[in-house]
Design a protein around this motif. Structure first.
Motif, PDB file in Angstrom:
ATOM      1  N   GLN A   1       0.840  -1.194   0.000  1.00 44.88           N
ATOM      2  CA  GLN A   1       0.000   0.000   0.000  1.00 44.88           C
ATOM      3  C   GLN A   1       0.873   1.241   0.000  1.00 44.88           C
ATOM      4  O   GLN A   1       1.976   1.240   0.540  1.00 44.88           O
ATOM      5  CB  GLN A   1      -0.939   0.007   1.205  1.00 44.88           C
ATOM      6  CG  GLN A   1      -0.231  -0.078   2.546  1.00 44.88           C
ATOM      7  CD  GLN A   1      -1.206  -0.236   3.702  1.00 44.88           C
ATOM      8  OE1 GLN A   1      -2.381  -0.487   3.514  1.00 44.88           O
ATOM      9  NE2 GLN A   1      -0.710  -0.076   4.915  1.00 44.88           N
TER      10      GLN A   1
ATOM     11  N   ASP B   1      -4.591   2.802  -1.355  1.00 42.42           N
ATOM     12  CA  ASP B   1      -4.605   1.855  -2.474  1.00 42.42           C
ATOM     13  C   ASP B   1      -4.107   0.474  -2.037  1.00 42.42           C
ATOM     14  O   ASP B   1      -3.138  -0.047  -2.576  1.00 42.42           O
ATOM     15  CB  ASP B   1      -3.757   2.377  -3.635  1.00 42.42           C
ATOM     16  CG  ASP B   1      -2.309   2.598  -3.232  1.00 42.42           C
ATOM     17  OD1 ASP B   1      -2.022   2.610  -2.010  1.00 42.42           O
ATOM     18  OD2 ASP B   1      -1.450   2.729  -4.123  1.00 42.42           O
TER      19      ASP B   1
ATOM     20  N   PHE C   1      -3.303  -3.294  -1.780  1.00 38.00           N
ATOM     21  CA  PHE C   1      -3.238  -4.409  -2.731  1.00 38.00           C
ATOM     22  C   PHE C   1      -3.062  -5.694  -1.936  1.00 38.00           C
ATOM     23  O   PHE C   1      -2.223  -5.773  -1.035  1.00 38.00           O
ATOM     24  CB  PHE C   1      -2.068  -4.204  -3.691  1.00 38.00           C
ATOM     25  CG  PHE C   1      -1.760  -5.392  -4.565  1.00 38.00           C
ATOM     26  CD1 PHE C   1      -2.364  -5.539  -5.802  1.00 38.00           C
ATOM     27  CD2 PHE C   1      -0.854  -6.367  -4.142  1.00 38.00           C
ATOM     28  CE1 PHE C   1      -2.072  -6.631  -6.608  1.00 38.00           C
ATOM     29  CE2 PHE C   1      -0.553  -7.460  -4.943  1.00 38.00           C
ATOM     30  CZ  PHE C   1      -1.171  -7.597  -6.179  1.00 38.00           C
TER      31      PHE C   1
ATOM     32  N   THR D   1      -6.286 -12.182  -6.237  1.00 36.90           N
ATOM     33  CA  THR D   1      -5.757 -10.839  -6.005  1.00 36.90           C
ATOM     34  C   THR D   1      -6.910  -9.846  -5.919  1.00 36.90           C
ATOM     35  O   THR D   1      -7.920  -9.983  -6.617  1.00 36.90           O
ATOM     36  CB  THR D   1      -4.806 -10.425  -7.135  1.00 36.90           C
ATOM     37  OG1 THR D   1      -3.734 -11.361  -7.205  1.00 36.90           O
ATOM     38  CG2 THR D   1      -4.239  -9.037  -6.903  1.00 36.90           C
TER      39      THR D   1
ATOM     40  N   ASN E   1      -7.554  -5.529  -5.829  1.00 39.63           N
ATOM     41  CA  ASN E   1      -7.139  -4.127  -5.833  1.00 39.63           C
ATOM     42  C   ASN E   1      -8.216  -3.300  -5.156  1.00 39.63           C
ATOM     43  O   ASN E   1      -9.415  -3.539  -5.349  1.00 39.63           O
ATOM     44  CB  ASN E   1      -6.940  -3.621  -7.260  1.00 39.63           C
ATOM     45  CG  ASN E   1      -5.684  -4.185  -7.902  1.00 39.63           C
ATOM     46  OD1 ASN E   1      -4.642  -4.236  -7.278  1.00 39.63           O
ATOM     47  ND2 ASN E   1      -5.798  -4.617  -9.159  1.00 39.63           N
ATOM     48  N   ARG E   2      -7.793  -2.308  -4.393  1.00 46.67           N
ATOM     49  CA  ARG E   2      -8.746  -1.378  -3.787  1.00 46.67           C
ATOM     50  C   ARG E   2      -8.219   0.037  -3.933  1.00 46.67           C
ATOM     51  O   ARG E   2      -7.008   0.275  -3.901  1.00 46.67           O
ATOM     52  CB  ARG E   2      -8.934  -1.679  -2.295  1.00 46.67           C
ATOM     53  CG  ARG E   2     -10.098  -2.590  -1.976  1.00 46.67           C
ATOM     54  CD  ARG E   2     -10.350  -2.645  -0.473  1.00 46.67           C
ATOM     55  NE  ARG E   2      -9.375  -3.437   0.244  1.00 46.67           N
ATOM     56  CZ  ARG E   2      -9.289  -3.450   1.582  1.00 46.67           C
ATOM     57  NH1 ARG E   2     -10.087  -2.690   2.304  1.00 46.67           N
ATOM     58  NH2 ARG E   2      -8.395  -4.200   2.177  1.00 46.67           N
TER      59      ARG E   2
ATOM     60  N   SER F   1     -13.121  -1.429  -5.777  1.00 45.76           N
ATOM     61  CA  SER F   1     -12.372  -2.663  -5.542  1.00 45.76           C
ATOM     62  C   SER F   1     -12.675  -3.652  -6.662  1.00 45.76           C
ATOM     63  O   SER F   1     -13.754  -3.618  -7.277  1.00 45.76           O
ATOM     64  CB  SER F   1     -12.733  -3.272  -4.184  1.00 45.76           C
ATOM     65  OG  SER F   1     -14.045  -3.802  -4.175  1.00 45.76           O
TER      66      SER F   1
END
Length: 911
Positions: free
Chosen positions: A435, A468, A470, A495, A497-498, A536
């Motif tokens: 992050q 962010d 991950f 995985t 992502n946000r 996300s």
């Protein structure tokens, strides 16, 4: 050897006590009226040293512990009276000795040869640093721990009268505002002259007396004359070995400059021996001195951190830690009315964390049977983090009527975590987290006193934040059913992502009208506006390296959330005799709106929120305070987003856009007493919180895996917590400090447990309200000596009892410290800590201990210091602890690997 040292020290202590007699009496004026807070000291005519001192109580009474059959100069002073000076010859028995003060004006040019160790001026307690040192002190915290009524905890936080110090200043200038740890760990002890404890502290003079500042405490350090207008500090460099390897190193420069116009502080630290100037947890809680300006508003909207749950250190220890730390702080006065200040902090840590744990949970199934679940895990984690803090402040105070200030705090970090673990139930798992969050918090304040009747205050604060996180997990088995997921892979690589963006602004305008000199009415208009965006996406990496995007709605989020709170508050503060009352209320108009799943959900309502503050000033330094508040608490976008979000490899969460606010009732009662007559310090606190319609978890457990969502709990199932603490401390005979305390916390939390069922719709699965209770007790006692010429010992014992009503865990933690300054050049210090963990049935029982020691050589007035230090001398390889989770009711016992023995030889040059 330890027993011999202990016996010798206690024998010396008892001998010192046995040879003393008690001299007591009253300090009075010419009319016979006792003088409160008069200073009395006794100077031994043979040794020319001050053997005892005292401060009179409200009746003018004092007492001194003096040597029998000795001659003393008895000196007394009181503002507005001539100094008293007389010779007293003590006998072999206790004596009465009254002091009569004559009215007059003390001469300014009288030389003060001896200084009182403690004096009081209004709300300020002033400690003379040299009166409490024995020669072994190296940092500010070493001195603070010896002051009556002052404690420094393991995190470097300073506590005075049971209250946490919010600010440390040096010569009136902020020292890394927002955290006291940097001050306690870095300001050199030999630079200290006076330590001023500022009670009822308010840095805005316009609001002094208008607000309730009884819980606010700051510390100001006054430097010795030789440390002003000159650069001072030190440079330390050292090397050593562990496990017969020469790989330990330490470089620690410190540089300080203070003058009336500007100040500069520079601190650096590079080491691999586990010395942590600042941890990642310290970084995230670093406030930069920003105030909670909406605390009287009655509503709470807190922005949740998306920090991925990156592991924190226990006792600031790990299997291996490499640290690079740099910090600079400055303050500059272009004019007498304008101050510019700020700081920059850089932290770079590489940490290896190794943990072995056992987790037990007992499930009560719907058919009346029970199911035992036990999981053993072995984890190895490597963390790399780079964190930066920058703050710039400007304060303009041209007169007592006007105060204008601006602050900006920037936080930037780059964190990575790689973990490999083996679970007895889930096989091998590998996870990666990273992050790069960024935030800037800005604050603008304007205060104006029109006249003695009217005061205005305008405050505005803005938080802009981007996160962010991950997350990647590689598992042998995927425990969840995800739409579009390909289950035909050898490994399961998932995985997520946000991206979360927050823009939150608080604005508040206060008007104070002085109805009488002892009463005022305060009108407040305020507004909190927050906009958040939450995105996300979950995807799968196939065995051949291709990407399988899980594009179904349930695996993704794209949410916009707006929160607005407009309120009007009214508070009336008045003083009646020994009582101060400050009741009030606020009326709120709340509006919320979230946009997701191609639809908009709006909510609007009003709420009346009362609060009460009452203070009973029993004596000058004895108070009883009551607080009550009703608070509306709102969740942020993280719990409203309805798509799945990975909390961990075995935990999946989905939000609920229909969540409503929860309502909390908080009652607190606080008692405080500080008696300068016998340096007795007592504080106690009781707090009860009841949360109605709380936002709770609705969780489906399948073994150690869980799928959870958020829900408002029915008002019949309110969460409750009750906490209390009591502490008694006393310094006596000048050389002894003792304290004892107890802390208790009882809690009851409610969640909804969902049980697996063959029904394809999980909303139809059987459920139950799962109520978990816990009761934690902590008891502690401490005793220490502070002699100048004999070894000093510190003894402490702590007992912690964690009762989660399914098992009880006990932790005993005795400790011994030894300090000795001898031959006018050598300083020896050591600290031994022992821990004994066990459960009630003794099916789990472990012990571990730590021993650290150092020997320092420095001749008087020499700039060079030589130090041989050893950490973890007993070469303990792991510490153990236990924890309890209210969600699921599981208990975990873990073994945490720590650094081995280190021996370091260092050289320090004092500038």
């Amino acid at each position: 050897m330890k027993k011999i040292i202990l016996i010798i020290t206690m024998a010396l202590s008892m001998s010192a006590i046995s040879q003393n007699i008690r001299v007591e009496g009253f300090v009075k004026d010419s009319t016979g009226l006792g003088l409160e807070m008069a200073n009395v000291m006794a100077i031994n005519k043979d040794t020319k040293t001050m053997d005892a001192y005292a401060i009179t109580n409200e009746r003018g009474r004092y007492f001194l512990n003096l040597k029998a059959n000795a001659s003393y100069d008895i000196k007394a002073s009181y503002i507005g009276y001539e100094s008293f000076d007389s010779v007293l010859k003590t006998s072999a028995a206790n004596m009465d000795y009254n002091i009569l003060m004559s009215a007059g004006v003390q001469l300014n040019n009288v030389e003060v040869v001896y200084e009182m160790p403690v004096t009081i001026s209004g709300d300020t307690i002033i400690y003379n640093s040299d009166s409490f040192t024995n020669g072994t002190e190296r940092k500010l915290e070493d001195v603070l721990k010896k002051l009556p009524g002052v404690e420094v905890n393991a995190d470097g936080e300073i506590q005075v009268e049971g209250k946490t110090v919010s600010k440390v200043m040096v010569e009136g200038k902020d020292f890394f505002d927002g955290d006291t740890k940097i001050a306690t760990k870095n300001i050199p002890a030999n630079a200290l002259d006076k330590i001023q404890v500022l009670r009822n502290y308010n840095e805005v003079s316009n609001l002094k007396g208008l607000e309730n500042n009884e819980e606010s405490i700051a510390i100001n350090i006054k430097l010795k004359e030789g440390k002003k207008n000159f650069w001072f500090g030190d440079i330390t460099a050292g090397g050593g070995f562990r496990d017969n390897e020469t790989d330990g190193y330490l470089v620690n420069p410190k540089l300080f400059y203070y003058s009336p116009k500007y100040s500069i502080n520079v601190i650096g630290n590079i080491n691999n021996i586990g010395e942590l100037p600042l941890t990642a947890r310290d970084y995230f809680k670093f406030t930069g001195g920003f105030r909670n300006m909406m605390s009287k508003g009655g509503s709470s909207f807190n922005v949740t951190s998306n920090d991925l749950g990156i592991l924190g250190l226990r006792n600031n220890q790990a299997a291996n830690i490499e640290t690079k730390f740099g910090a600079a702080n400055f303050s500059y006065n272009p004019t007498k009315s304008w101050t510019i200040s700020g700081f920059g902090i850089f932290l770079n840590n590489k940490t290896n964390i190794q943990t072995n744990s056992v987790t037990d949970r007992t499930d009560n199934l719907p058919d009346g049977s029970t199911q035992e679940i036990t999981e053993t895990k072995s984890e190895s984690t490597i963390q790399r983090s780079q964190q930066t803090l920058l703050k710039l402040s400007s304060s303009y105070v041209p007169s007592a009527k006007l105060h204008l200030d601006y602050d900006a705090l920037i936080k930037v970090s780059d964190q990575k975590e790689s973990q490999g673990l083996f679970s007895s139930l889930l096989s091998d798992i590998y996870t990666n987290k990273k992050q790069n969050p960024f935030s800037i918090n800005q604050n603008l304040n304007y205060y104006y006193t029109l006249n003695t009747k009217n005061v205005f205050a305008f405050e505005m604060q803005n938080l802009f934040q981007e996160e962010d996180p991950f997350y990647n997990a590689n598992l042998a088995n995927q425990p969840f059913v995800l739409s579009g997921y390909d289950n035909g892979q050898v490994r399961n690589d998932v995985t997520q992502n946000r991206f979360v963006k927050t823009n939150k602004t608080d604005v508040k305008f206060d008007y104070y009208y002085m109805v009488t000199p002892k009463s005022n009415i305060n009108f407040t208009i305020g507004n909190t506006y927050s906009y958040q965006n939450f995105d996300s996406h979950i995807f799968q990496v196939l065995d051949n390296g291709n990407i399988n995007d899980l594009n179904d709605v349930e695996n993704n989020n794209n949410v916009d959330y707006v929160f607005n709170d407009l309120f009007l508050g009214v508070h009336y503060k008045f003083i009646k005799g020994k009582f101060t009352f400050n009741p009030g209320f606020s009326i709120h108009q709340f509006n919320t709106k979230d946009l997701q799943l191609n639809s908009t959900n709006k909510n609007s309502f009003n709420r009346f929120l009362p609060d009460v503050y009452a203070l009973f000033q029993i004596k000058k330094s004895e108070t009883l305070t009551y607080n009550y508040s009703m608070t509306n608490t709102f969740t942020d976008v993280n719990r409203l987003a309805e798509g799945f979000v990975f909390s961990n490899y075995n935990s999946l969460f989905s939000g609920n856009r229909n969540l409503e606010n929860s309502l909390s009732h908080v009652h607190s009662l606080r008692y405080f007493k500080y008696n300068m007559f016998n340096f007795e310090n007592i504080f106690a606190n009781l707090t009860y919180t009841k949360q109605v319609d709380g936002i709770k978890n609705r969780a489906l457990f399948t073994g150690v895996n869980q799928i959870s969502s958020a829900i408002n709990m029915n008002s019949n199932f309110a969460d409750e917590t009750f906490s209390g603490n009591f502490n008694y401390g006393r310094s006596f005979a000048r050389y002894y400090k003792a304290s004892g305390g107890v802390n208790v916390n009882w809690s009851r939390f409610n969640n909804i447990r969902v049980y697996p069922d063959s029904d394809s719709d999980p909303t139809n699965n059987p459920t139950e309200i799962q109520t978990t209770k816990s009761f934690t007790q902590n008891y502690n006692v401490r005793f220490s000596t502070n002699f100048k010429t004999v070894p000093n010992i510190g003894l402490s014992y702590g007992l912690t009892i964690n009762d989660n009503f399914s098992d009880v865990f006990y932790t005993d933690s005795p400790a011994v410290t030894l300090e000795y300054y001898f031959l006018d050049a050598f300083s020896f210090t050591s600290e031994y800590n022992f821990y004994h963990n066990r459960n009630k049935s003794k099916t789990i029982e472990t012990e571990y201990d730590f021993l650290n020691a150092s020997l320092i050589y420095q001749k008087k007035d020499s700039k060079w210091e030589y130090k041989l230090s050893a950490t973890n001398l007993l070469d303990t390889r792991a510490l153990n602890d236990n924890s309890f989770s209210q969600l699921g009711g599981s208990s975990t016992f873990s073994s945490y690997v720590v650094q081995p023995r280190y021996v370091i030889l260092s050289l320090k040059y004092n500038l």
